[in-house]
Design a protein around this motif. Structure first.
Motif, PDB file in Angstrom:
ATOM      1  N   SER A  62       0.826  -1.204   0.000  1.00  0.00           N
ATOM      2  CA  SER A  62       0.000   0.000   0.000  1.00  0.00           C
ATOM      3  C   SER A  62       0.863   1.257   0.000  1.00  0.00           C
ATOM      4  CB  SER A  62      -0.933  -0.011   1.216  1.00  0.00           C
ATOM      5  OG  SER A  62      -1.718   1.147   1.246  1.00  0.00           O
ATOM      6  N   GLU A  63       1.870   1.273   0.836  1.00  0.00           N
ATOM      7  CA  GLU A  63       2.764   2.431   0.946  1.00  0.00           C
ATOM      8  C   GLU A  63       3.527   2.658  -0.364  1.00  0.00           C
ATOM      9  OE1 GLU A  63       6.416   3.783   3.904  1.00  0.00           O
ATOM     10  OE2 GLU A  63       4.859   2.429   4.668  1.00  0.00           O
ATOM     11  N   ALA A  64       4.046   1.574  -0.947  1.00  0.00           N
ATOM     12  CA  ALA A  64       4.798   1.694  -2.199  1.00  0.00           C
ATOM     13  C   ALA A  64       3.892   2.104  -3.360  1.00  0.00           C
ATOM     14  CB  ALA A  64       5.498   0.377  -2.510  1.00  0.00           C
ATOM     15  N   LEU A  65       2.703   1.498  -3.435  1.00  0.00           N
ATOM     16  CA  LEU A  65       1.787   1.832  -4.538  1.00  0.00           C
ATOM     17  C   LEU A  65       1.247   3.251  -4.423  1.00  0.00           C
ATOM     18  CD1 LEU A  65      -0.224  -1.445  -5.176  1.00  0.00           C
ATOM     19  CD2 LEU A  65       1.270  -0.235  -6.771  1.00  0.00           C
ATOM     20  N   THR A  66       1.010   3.718  -3.228  1.00  0.00           N
ATOM     21  CA  THR A  66       0.558   5.104  -3.059  1.00  0.00           C
ATOM     22  C   THR A  66       1.597   6.064  -3.611  1.00  0.00           C
ATOM     23  OG1 THR A  66      -0.796   4.560  -1.144  1.00  0.00           O
ATOM     24  CG2 THR A  66      -0.110   6.854  -1.359  1.00  0.00           C
ATOM     25  N   CYS A  67       2.848   5.839  -3.257  1.00  0.00           N
ATOM     26  CA  CYS A  67       3.945   6.665  -3.769  1.00  0.00           C
ATOM     27  C   CYS A  67       4.042   6.547  -5.291  1.00  0.00           C
ATOM     28  CB  CYS A  67       5.263   6.238  -3.115  1.00  0.00           C
ATOM     29  SG  CYS A  67       6.724   7.063  -3.772  1.00  0.00           S
ATOM     30  N   PHE A  68       4.014   5.319  -5.798  1.00  0.00           N
ATOM     31  CA  PHE A  68       4.177   5.069  -7.226  1.00  0.00           C
ATOM     32  C   PHE A  68       3.051   5.702  -8.044  1.00  0.00           C
ATOM     33  CE2 PHE A  68       4.281   1.792 -10.795  1.00  0.00           C
ATOM     34  CZ  PHE A  68       5.365   2.375 -11.435  1.00  0.00           C
ATOM     35  N   CYS A  69       1.818   5.552  -7.597  1.00  0.00           N
ATOM     36  CA  CYS A  69       0.691   6.142  -8.327  1.00  0.00           C
ATOM     37  C   CYS A  69       0.800   7.669  -8.348  1.00  0.00           C
ATOM     38  CB  CYS A  69      -0.642   5.691  -7.739  1.00  0.00           C
ATOM     39  SG  CYS A  69      -1.018   3.950  -8.099  1.00  0.00           S
ATOM     40  N   ASN A  70       1.227   8.260  -7.242  1.00  0.00           N
ATOM     41  CA  ASN A  70       1.431   9.718  -7.220  1.00  0.00           C
ATOM     42  C   ASN A  70       2.493  10.136  -8.228  1.00  0.00           C
ATOM     43  OD1 ASN A  70      -0.513  10.372  -5.309  1.00  0.00           O
ATOM     44  ND2 ASN A  70       0.876  10.017  -3.606  1.00  0.00           N
ATOM     45  N   VAL A  71       3.558   9.356  -8.342  1.00  0.00           N
ATOM     46  CA  VAL A  71       4.603   9.643  -9.332  1.00  0.00           C
ATOM     47  C   VAL A  71       4.033   9.523 -10.742  1.00  0.00           C
ATOM     48  CG1 VAL A  71       6.771   8.759 -10.312  1.00  0.00           C
ATOM     49  CG2 VAL A  71       6.540   9.036  -7.833  1.00  0.00           C
ATOM     50  N   LEU A  72       3.275   8.464 -10.995  1.00  0.00           N
ATOM     51  CA  LEU A  72       2.705   8.269 -12.332  1.00  0.00           C
ATOM     52  C   LEU A  72       1.752   9.401 -12.708  1.00  0.00           C
ATOM     53  CD1 LEU A  72       2.078   4.416 -12.213  1.00  0.00           C
ATOM     54  CD2 LEU A  72       3.847   5.620 -13.522  1.00  0.00           C
ATOM     55  N   PHE A  73       0.935   9.840 -11.771  1.00  0.00           N
ATOM     56  CA  PHE A  73       0.000  10.936 -12.036  1.00  0.00           C
ATOM     57  C   PHE A  73       0.720  12.276 -12.155  1.00  0.00           C
ATOM     58  CE2 PHE A  73      -3.555   8.440  -9.792  1.00  0.00           C
ATOM     59  CZ  PHE A  73      -4.120   8.019 -10.991  1.00  0.00           C
ATOM     60  N   ASN A  74       1.534  12.597 -11.177  1.00  0.00           N
ATOM     61  CA  ASN A  74       2.068  13.954 -11.065  1.00  0.00           C
ATOM     62  C   ASN A  74       3.354  14.204 -11.833  1.00  0.00           C
ATOM     63  OD1 ASN A  74      -0.078  14.708  -9.331  1.00  0.00           O
ATOM     64  ND2 ASN A  74       0.962  13.674  -7.660  1.00  0.00           N
ATOM     65  N   GLU A  75       4.139  13.152 -12.088  1.00  0.00           N
ATOM     66  CA  GLU A  75       5.392  13.353 -12.803  1.00  0.00           C
ATOM     67  C   GLU A  75       5.358  12.808 -14.226  1.00  0.00           C
ATOM     68  OE1 GLU A  75       8.970  12.490 -10.603  1.00  0.00           O
ATOM     69  OE2 GLU A  75       7.931  12.849  -8.708  1.00  0.00           O
ATOM     70  N   LEU A  76       4.666  11.697 -14.427  1.00  0.00           N
ATOM     71  CA  LEU A  76       4.586  11.127 -15.767  1.00  0.00           C
ATOM     72  C   LEU A  76       3.362  11.630 -16.526  1.00  0.00           C
ATOM     73  CD1 LEU A  76       6.279   9.233 -17.528  1.00  0.00           C
ATOM     74  CD2 LEU A  76       4.837   7.347 -16.759  1.00  0.00           C
ATOM     75  N   GLY A  77       2.423  12.237 -15.821  1.00  0.00           N
ATOM     76  CA  GLY A  77       1.254  12.829 -16.472  1.00  0.00           C
ATOM     77  C   GLY A  77       0.150  11.854 -16.815  1.00  0.00           C
ATOM     78  N   MET A  78       0.126  10.700 -16.154  1.00  0.00           N
ATOM     79  CA  MET A  78      -0.929   9.731 -16.427  1.00  0.00           C
ATOM     80  C   MET A  78      -2.264  10.233 -15.887  1.00  0.00           C
ATOM     81  SD  MET A  78       0.428   7.127 -18.080  1.00  0.00           S
ATOM     82  CE  MET A  78       1.335   8.385 -18.973  1.00  0.00           C
ATOM     83  N   ASN A  79      -3.330   9.852 -16.577  1.00  0.00           N
ATOM     84  CA  ASN A  79      -4.684  10.157 -16.137  1.00  0.00           C
ATOM     85  C   ASN A  79      -5.385   8.903 -15.622  1.00  0.00           C
ATOM     86  OD1 ASN A  79      -7.106  11.933 -15.992  1.00  0.00           O
ATOM     87  ND2 ASN A  79      -7.875  10.437 -17.460  1.00  0.00           N
ATOM     88  N   ARG A  80      -4.957   7.744 -16.126  1.00  0.00           N
ATOM     89  CA  ARG A  80      -5.606   6.470 -15.798  1.00  0.00           C
ATOM     90  C   ARG A  80      -4.536   5.421 -15.529  1.00  0.00           C
ATOM     91  NH1 ARG A  80     -10.430   3.715 -16.958  1.00  0.00           N
ATOM     92  NH2 ARG A  80     -10.133   1.520 -17.399  1.00  0.00           N
ATOM     93  N   ILE A  81      -4.682   4.723 -14.406  1.00  0.00           N
ATOM     94  CA  ILE A  81      -3.781   3.629 -14.060  1.00  0.00           C
ATOM     95  C   ILE A  81      -4.638   2.377 -13.910  1.00  0.00           C
ATOM     96  CG2 ILE A  81      -2.180   2.717 -12.346  1.00  0.00           C
ATOM     97  CD1 ILE A  81      -1.552   5.651 -11.579  1.00  0.00           C
ATOM     98  N   GLU A  82      -4.273   1.342 -14.654  1.00  0.00           N
ATOM     99  CA  GLU A  82      -5.007   0.083 -14.597  1.00  0.00           C
ATOM    100  C   GLU A  82      -4.181  -0.981 -13.885  1.00  0.00           C
ATOM    101  OE1 GLU A  82      -6.002  -1.003 -18.612  1.00  0.00           O
ATOM    102  OE2 GLU A  82      -7.537   0.547 -18.758  1.00  0.00           O
ATOM    103  N   ALA A  83      -4.879  -1.924 -13.265  1.00  0.00           N
ATOM    104  CA  ALA A  83      -4.247  -3.088 -12.652  1.00  0.00           C
ATOM    105  C   ALA A  83      -5.132  -4.291 -12.939  1.00  0.00           C
ATOM    106  CB  ALA A  83      -4.091  -2.889 -11.149  1.00  0.00           C
ATOM    107  N   TYR A  84      -4.520  -5.397 -13.298  1.00  0.00           N
ATOM    108  CA  TYR A  84      -5.251  -6.631 -13.598  1.00  0.00           C
ATOM    109  C   TYR A  84      -4.969  -7.641 -12.503  1.00  0.00           C
ATOM    110  CZ  TYR A  84      -6.122  -4.547 -18.097  1.00  0.00           C
ATOM    111  OH  TYR A  84      -6.552  -3.700 -19.086  1.00  0.00           O
TER     112      TYR A  84
END
Length: 181
Positions: A115-137
């Motif tokens: 949870s801690e790692a994914l919270t950080c990672f998703c914030n990076v993907l949204f705020n630094e990489l500019g993603m709007n949608r993150i999917e997980a299967y």
């Protein structure tokens, strides 16, 4: 994107080929818990040479922002890989979306590290990489992973029938999505 991030308890960083021994130990030690949810590995996967080549390829793809994998370490155990978070199928304009993967070593599960790692990672993907949608299967029956994504406000969008080959068989997976707000 940075090569390294820290959270309250974790160091999350991109590795190069010099970490092959540590990564090999991580994947080999946890093979019984990882393999039921992953594609079949070739015979060389559990070798230092294979892991070294993979780490170098991942490093080069990170520089191009085509594939991103961060390895997870506890701050108080900075020499032991305890997990990974990754992003693939990275699409920029007009989609701004990607898919993520993650895994935590058996000995470190159920401590909130994913949870801690994914919270950080998703914030990076949204705020630094500019993603709007993150999917997980998530494979049917992987209740811990579904619970984790639910706790992070991912929405279960339904079943993708027979979409990923696991152990030589196409398996149904639930598709979860997190939208940048």
């Amino acid at each position: 994107m940075q090569f390294e991030y820290t959270t309250d308890r974790l160091i999350i960083k991109v590795l190069d080929y010099t970490y092959a021994d540590k990564v090999l130990d991580f994947v080999y030690t946890n093979r019984d818990s990882f393999e039921p949810f992953e594609s079949q590995k070739n015979s060389a996967f559990y070798t230092k040479n294979y892991q070294s080549a993979t780490l170098q390829a991942e490093y080069n793809l990170f520089l191009q922002q085509k594939y991103i994998r961060y390895y997870i370490f506890k701050k108080d155990e900075p020499d032991t890989v305890i997990g990974t978070v990754s992003a693939n199928h990275i699409f920029h304009e007009p989609y701004f979306s990607c898919s993520i993967g993650y895994k935590i070593a058996s000995a470190f599960q159920r401590n909130g590290y994913a949870s801690e790692a994914l919270t950080c990672f998703c914030n990076v993907l949204f705020n630094e990489l500019g993603m709007n949608r993150i999917e997980a299967y998530v494979m049917h029956g992987n209740l811990a992973s579904m619970k984790l994504l639910d706790s992070l406000n991912f929405i279960n969008e339904g079943i993708c029938h027979k979409n990923i080959k696991i152990c030589n068989r196409f398996e149904d997976h639930y598709r979860f999505a997190l939208i940048h707000s």
